[in-house]
Each structure stands twice: as structure tokens, then as C-alpha cells.
Design a protein around this motif. Sequence first.
Motif, PDB file in Angstrom:
ATOM      1  N   LEU A   1       3.379   9.874   5.893  1.00  0.00           N
ATOM      2  CA  LEU A   1       4.457   9.988   6.872  1.00  0.00           C
ATOM      3  C   LEU A   1       3.911   9.881   8.289  1.00  0.00           C
ATOM      4  O   LEU A   1       4.523   9.247   9.153  1.00  0.00           O
ATOM      5  CB  LEU A   1       5.206  11.313   6.697  1.00  0.00           C
ATOM      6  N   TRP A   2       2.759  10.474   8.525  1.00  0.00           N
ATOM      7  CA  TRP A   2       2.122  10.386   9.846  1.00  0.00           C
ATOM      8  C   TRP A   2       1.771   8.928  10.166  1.00  0.00           C
ATOM      9  O   TRP A   2       1.970   8.457  11.284  1.00  0.00           O
ATOM     10  CB  TRP A   2       0.880  11.273   9.878  1.00  0.00           C
ATOM     11  N   LYS A   3       1.262   8.192   9.176  1.00  0.00           N
ATOM     12  CA  LYS A   3       0.952   6.772   9.379  1.00  0.00           C
ATOM     13  C   LYS A   3       2.216   5.982   9.703  1.00  0.00           C
ATOM     14  O   LYS A   3       2.197   5.084  10.545  1.00  0.00           O
ATOM     15  CB  LYS A   3       0.279   6.197   8.136  1.00  0.00           C
ATOM     16  N   LEU A   4       3.327   6.319   9.030  1.00  0.00           N
ATOM     17  CA  LEU A   4       4.601   5.644   9.310  1.00  0.00           C
ATOM     18  C   LEU A   4       5.098   5.970  10.713  1.00  0.00           C
ATOM     19  O   LEU A   4       5.638   5.105  11.406  1.00  0.00           O
ATOM     20  CB  LEU A   4       5.655   6.035   8.274  1.00  0.00           C
ATOM     21  N   LYS A   5       4.909   7.214  11.149  1.00  0.00           N
ATOM     22  CA  LYS A   5       5.317   7.593  12.502  1.00  0.00           C
ATOM     23  C   LYS A   5       4.529   6.814  13.544  1.00  0.00           C
ATOM     24  O   LYS A   5       5.048   6.457  14.598  1.00  0.00           O
ATOM     25  CB  LYS A   5       5.149   9.097  12.711  1.00  0.00           C
ATOM     26  N   ASN A   6       3.269   6.529  13.244  1.00  0.00           N
ATOM     27  CA  ASN A   6       2.461   5.719  14.161  1.00  0.00           C
ATOM     28  C   ASN A   6       2.965   4.280  14.238  1.00  0.00           C
ATOM     29  O   ASN A   6       2.727   3.592  15.226  1.00  0.00           O
ATOM     30  CB  ASN A   6       0.989   5.723  13.750  1.00  0.00           C
TER      31      ASN A   6
ATOM     32  N   VAL B   1       0.856  -1.181   0.000  1.00  0.00           N
ATOM     33  CA  VAL B   1       0.000   0.000   0.000  1.00  0.00           C
ATOM     34  C   VAL B   1       0.898   1.238   0.000  1.00  0.00           C
ATOM     35  O   VAL B   1       2.115   1.140   0.107  1.00  0.00           O
ATOM     36  CB  VAL B   1      -0.971  -0.007   1.204  1.00  0.00           C
ATOM     37  N   ARG B   2       0.297   2.418  -0.118  1.00  0.00           N
ATOM     38  CA  ARG B   2       1.049   3.652  -0.298  1.00  0.00           C
ATOM     39  C   ARG B   2       2.076   3.888   0.805  1.00  0.00           C
ATOM     40  O   ARG B   2       3.215   4.237   0.539  1.00  0.00           O
ATOM     41  CB  ARG B   2       0.085   4.831  -0.382  1.00  0.00           C
ATOM     42  N   LYS B   3       1.702   3.685   2.075  1.00  0.00           N
ATOM     43  CA  LYS B   3       2.656   3.931   3.164  1.00  0.00           C
ATOM     44  C   LYS B   3       3.813   2.939   3.117  1.00  0.00           C
ATOM     45  O   LYS B   3       4.945   3.282   3.430  1.00  0.00           O
ATOM     46  CB  LYS B   3       1.966   3.899   4.521  1.00  0.00           C
ATOM     47  N   GLU B   4       3.561   1.718   2.687  1.00  0.00           N
ATOM     48  CA  GLU B   4       4.634   0.729   2.561  1.00  0.00           C
ATOM     49  C   GLU B   4       5.579   1.101   1.421  1.00  0.00           C
ATOM     50  O   GLU B   4       6.791   0.961   1.538  1.00  0.00           O
ATOM     51  CB  GLU B   4       4.046  -0.661   2.342  1.00  0.00           C
ATOM     52  N   ARG B   5       5.012   1.600   0.311  1.00  0.00           N
ATOM     53  CA  ARG B   5       5.859   2.032  -0.807  1.00  0.00           C
ATOM     54  C   ARG B   5       6.738   3.212  -0.398  1.00  0.00           C
ATOM     55  O   ARG B   5       7.919   3.265  -0.740  1.00  0.00           O
ATOM     56  CB  ARG B   5       5.009   2.407  -2.015  1.00  0.00           C
TER      57      ARG B   5
ATOM     58  N   GLY C   1       6.146   3.625  14.234  1.00  0.00           N
ATOM     59  CA  GLY C   1       7.427   3.674  14.926  1.00  0.00           C
ATOM     60  C   GLY C   1       8.555   4.299  14.133  1.00  0.00           C
ATOM     61  O   GLY C   1       9.697   4.333  14.596  1.00  0.00           O
ATOM     62  N   ALA C   2       8.280   4.804  12.946  1.00  0.00           N
ATOM     63  CA  ALA C   2       9.323   5.439  12.148  1.00  0.00           C
ATOM     64  C   ALA C   2       9.675   6.803  12.738  1.00  0.00           C
ATOM     65  O   ALA C   2       8.801   7.521  13.211  1.00  0.00           O
ATOM     66  CB  ALA C   2       8.857   5.608  10.698  1.00  0.00           C
ATOM     67  N   VAL C   3      10.961   7.135  12.710  1.00  0.00           N
ATOM     68  CA  VAL C   3      11.423   8.450  13.143  1.00  0.00           C
ATOM     69  C   VAL C   3      11.863   9.172  11.877  1.00  0.00           C
ATOM     70  O   VAL C   3      12.860   8.799  11.259  1.00  0.00           O
ATOM     71  CB  VAL C   3      12.589   8.340  14.145  1.00  0.00           C
ATOM     72  N   ILE C   4      11.098  10.199  11.490  1.00  0.00           N
ATOM     73  CA  ILE C   4      11.327  10.884  10.221  1.00  0.00           C
ATOM     74  C   ILE C   4      11.623  12.354  10.483  1.00  0.00           C
ATOM     75  O   ILE C   4      10.894  13.016  11.209  1.00  0.00           O
ATOM     76  CB  ILE C   4      10.101  10.737   9.299  1.00  0.00           C
ATOM     77  N   ARG C   5      12.696  12.846   9.880  1.00  0.00           N
ATOM     78  CA  ARG C   5      13.073  14.254  10.003  1.00  0.00           C
ATOM     79  C   ARG C   5      12.767  14.953   8.678  1.00  0.00           C
ATOM     80  O   ARG C   5      13.124  14.452   7.612  1.00  0.00           O
ATOM     81  CB  ARG C   5      14.555  14.371  10.319  1.00  0.00           C
ATOM     82  N   SER C   6      12.122  16.106   8.762  1.00  0.00           N
ATOM     83  CA  SER C   6      11.866  16.922   7.584  1.00  0.00           C
ATOM     84  C   SER C   6      12.999  17.923   7.417  1.00  0.00           C
ATOM     85  O   SER C   6      13.416  18.535   8.380  1.00  0.00           O
ATOM     86  CB  SER C   6      10.553  17.692   7.734  1.00  0.00           C
ATOM     87  N   HIS C   7      13.476  18.087   6.204  1.00  0.00           N
ATOM     88  CA  HIS C   7      14.509  19.067   5.901  1.00  0.00           C
ATOM     89  C   HIS C   7      13.851  20.201   5.118  1.00  0.00           C
ATOM     90  O   HIS C   7      13.165  19.952   4.131  1.00  0.00           O
ATOM     91  CB  HIS C   7      15.643  18.435   5.095  1.00  0.00           C
ATOM     92  N   LYS C   8      14.067  21.433   5.594  1.00  0.00           N
ATOM     93  CA  LYS C   8      13.360  22.575   5.031  1.00  0.00           C
ATOM     94  C   LYS C   8      14.306  23.638   4.512  1.00  0.00           C
ATOM     95  O   LYS C   8      15.428  23.775   4.976  1.00  0.00           O
ATOM     96  CB  LYS C   8      12.462  23.209   6.098  1.00  0.00           C
ATOM     97  N   ASP C   9      13.818  24.404   3.569  1.00  0.00           N
ATOM     98  CA  ASP C   9      14.454  25.628   3.104  1.00  0.00           C
ATOM     99  C   ASP C   9      13.431  26.726   3.384  1.00  0.00           C
ATOM    100  O   ASP C   9      12.490  26.903   2.627  1.00  0.00           O
ATOM    101  CB  ASP C   9      14.777  25.534   1.622  1.00  0.00           C
TER     102      ASP C   9
END
Length: 124
Positions: free
Chosen positions: A46-51, A10-14, A53-61
Amino acid sequence: MSRTKSNKPVRKERLLMVLTNGGVITKKQIEDTMQYKAMYRIPTELWKLKNLGAVIRSHKDGRTVIGYELLNVDEMKALLKAEGFETIPLVTDSSIKKLGDLKAKKSSAKVETPAVEEVVEITE
């Protein structure tokens, strides 16, 4: 994770399969690798992945997000492997490894550690 009846991710797995390449993955690399044009839905995935247990950092400009980085790659690879999936190689040759390559600014906020006071025992 949930899977469709056809045994396709599914999309979150991809998205997780793309992020497990390690390093900073740009939105363009995600779009090209996943072949998914509705990029406005990526924060939801990304929110579903965080639920999970994924730890995701956003990089911004400034206020614009340029890329995402999965910090616990090994744990998420194990989760993918348990579901029967592997990492998808990126369509572009290399992922960005440094913030300087993104032209993003590092956060200037400093974390201060609280001062530890000495505890004196009173015995009578």
C-alpha cells in the motif's frame, strides 16, 4: 510501475487490480482474490501504491484494520490500463459499500476552519 520479465503483474500491481473494484475491500477479500497468504506485507505494498499516487483510506474497528478503500479509482484504472492490466473481479460477490457494514466507527475528530478576519486597507 515495474513489471517482471514474464509480463505478469508484480504484487503491488495485483493489489491495485483488486482495489480498483471500488468501495471498501476487506483484508479477507484481498487475500482470497490475490491468493496471497502473507497479509503482513500488504501495508508495504500500500505504501508503494501511495508513492505512485494512490489515495488509500484504511477502515478500522478500534485499532484493527478491517479493510481498505481506494479513493482515486479512475486515475489508478488509467495507470493500470497504461501498463496493460485490468481490474480483477473480487472472489466474493460484493464489496462493502458502507462503514456500517464493517461495524467500524466513523472518526469523531472534527476539522475546524479558521476564522477569516476582515482586512481594511489604509490609504493616505
